[in-house]
Design a protein around this motif. Structure first.
Motif, PDB file in Angstrom:
ATOM      1  N   UNK A  73       0.826  -1.206   0.000  1.00  0.00           N
ATOM      2  CA  UNK A  73       0.000   0.000   0.000  1.00  0.00           C
ATOM      3  C   UNK A  73       0.861   1.257   0.000  1.00  0.00           C
ATOM      4  N   UNK A  74       1.961   1.220   0.752  1.00  0.00           N
ATOM      5  CA  UNK A  74       2.877   2.362   0.746  1.00  0.00           C
ATOM      6  C   UNK A  74       3.500   2.541  -0.630  1.00  0.00           C
ATOM      7  N   UNK A  75       3.880   1.421  -1.267  1.00  0.00           N
ATOM      8  CA  UNK A  75       4.487   1.503  -2.598  1.00  0.00           C
ATOM      9  C   UNK A  75       3.523   2.072  -3.628  1.00  0.00           C
ATOM     10  N   UNK A  76       2.229   1.852  -3.421  1.00  0.00           N
ATOM     11  CA  UNK A  76       1.226   2.395  -4.345  1.00  0.00           C
ATOM     12  C   UNK A  76       0.976   3.886  -4.119  1.00  0.00           C
ATOM     13  N   UNK A  77       1.595   4.449  -3.092  1.00  0.00           N
ATOM     14  CA  UNK A  77       1.426   5.870  -2.811  1.00  0.00           C
ATOM     15  C   UNK A  77       0.308   6.186  -1.852  1.00  0.00           C
ATOM     16  N   UNK A  78      -0.299   5.155  -1.232  1.00  0.00           N
ATOM     17  CA  UNK A  78      -1.370   5.416  -0.266  1.00  0.00           C
ATOM     18  C   UNK A  78      -0.819   6.173   0.939  1.00  0.00           C
ATOM     19  N   UNK A  79      -1.646   7.013   1.509  1.00  0.00           N
ATOM     20  CA  UNK A  79      -1.287   7.726   2.739  1.00  0.00           C
ATOM     21  C   UNK A  79      -2.287   7.453   3.857  1.00  0.00           C
ATOM     22  N   UNK A  80      -3.526   7.101   3.500  1.00  0.00           N
ATOM     23  CA  UNK A  80      -4.563   6.827   4.479  1.00  0.00           C
ATOM     24  C   UNK A  80      -5.052   5.392   4.326  1.00  0.00           C
ATOM     25  N   UNK A  81      -5.232   4.709   5.453  1.00  0.00           N
ATOM     26  CA  UNK A  81      -5.729   3.337   5.458  1.00  0.00           C
ATOM     27  C   UNK A  81      -7.001   3.277   6.294  1.00  0.00           C
ATOM     28  N   UNK A  82      -8.099   2.858   5.673  1.00  0.00           N
ATOM     29  CA  UNK A  82      -9.339   2.585   6.387  1.00  0.00           C
ATOM     30  C   UNK A  82      -9.440   1.080   6.559  1.00  0.00           C
ATOM     31  N   UNK A  83      -9.427   0.615   7.797  1.00  0.00           N
ATOM     32  CA  UNK A  83      -9.474  -0.816   8.074  1.00  0.00           C
ATOM     33  C   UNK A  83     -10.847  -1.203   8.613  1.00  0.00           C
TER      34      UNK A  83
END
Length: 270
Positions: A73-83
């Motif tokens: 997810x970090x490699x894809x450029x995500x900054x926010x994670x909704x779990x």
């Protein structure tokens, strides 16, 4: 300003995200293994969806590739994670179908790889602050979305994470209650702390599907859990969809702000 992809991570009962437009499945290779991510758009915003247990619930909680998932997810450029976590209730005031936006956790796991920083990399030993493991601003967005969608949600709770895949004993639940546990699950840790190490903002919705062992007076069965999931899954997705739709409206109005405290993942991770 274009938002980075929003990560949505879910487990039991959430094996796809039907709302995604133009979904594309992608398998990413990381130093900690592979991660399967489905990318698409939701209300026009880029989203990366990841289901922890794989297709058909083939991966048990203690064998989920948490490090690979968060790194991907970090490699894809995500900054926010909704779990999204499916849980049992330790707090007797909670009933099946209730939603909780947790704000702390207890780690009662025993054998999982817990960190990106094992001391072997150039960064050496790293001690990560987890005084706010669930990002307050992202939690506020979730709570506002729940209110707007008309789905009551408890503000705050302690997620007690057990190893699994078995359910907990009554004694273990009593121990967790003494330590302040509110809900019991098997997947929230180390996911939350790895996200923190990666510089990602992370917040979690806990869907209560059963009383934990000793809280209720009947055995826990998957049939009962699936019945609650069948009637409650839509509420969780409506909350997330409302959050995404609100962000999309903010984008149209030009009101887009990036997280200011989350370190870029390439700087936070080895």
């Amino acid at each position: 300003m274009t938002r980075p992809p929003l990560a949505v991570v879910a487990g039991t009962g959430f094996y796809d995200l039907e709302a995604l437009a133009d979904p594309v499945e992608q398998t990413l290779d990381t130093a900690w293994g592979q991660a399967r991510v489905v990318r698409g758009t939701w209300h026009g915003l880029p989203v990366a969806f990841l289901t922890r247990h794989g297709a058909g619930h083939s991966v048990p909680p203690h064998r989920v590739g948490y490090r690979a998932n968060i790194r991907a997810l970090a490699d894809l450029g995500c900054r926010d994670v909704l779990a999204v976590n499916v849980t049992g209730s330790i707090d007797e005031a909670l009933s099946p179908g209730d939603l909780v936006c947790v704000d702390d956790f207890l780690d009662l796991t025993r054998q999982r790889p817990l960190t990106f920083f094992d001391g072997s990399g150039p960064e050496g030993v790293v001690h990560t602050d987890v005084s706010d493991p669930y990002d307050p601003a992202l939690r506020a967005e979730i709570l506002a979305a729940a209110a707007a969608a008309g789905h009551p949600m408890v503000d705050g709770g302690v997620y007690a994470c057990f190893e699994g895949p078995r359910f907990e004993t009554a004694a273990e639940i009593r121990l967790a209650r003494l330590a302040g546990g509110t809900v019991a699950g098997m997947t929230g840790v180390p996911e939350v702390t790895l996200a923190r190490e990666a510089g990602l903002r992370y917040a979690a919705v806990s869907l209560v599907v059963n009383p934990a062992t000793g809280v209720g007076d009947t055995p826990i069965t998957m049939a009962d859990i699936e019945e609650v999931l069948a009637r409650s899954r839509a509420a969780v997705l409506e909350v997330l969809g409302t959050l995404v739709r609100t962000r999309a409206a903010d984008d149209e109005a030009g009101d887009v702000t990036a997280p200011d405290h989350a370190a870029p993942a390439e700087e936070a991770l080895p």
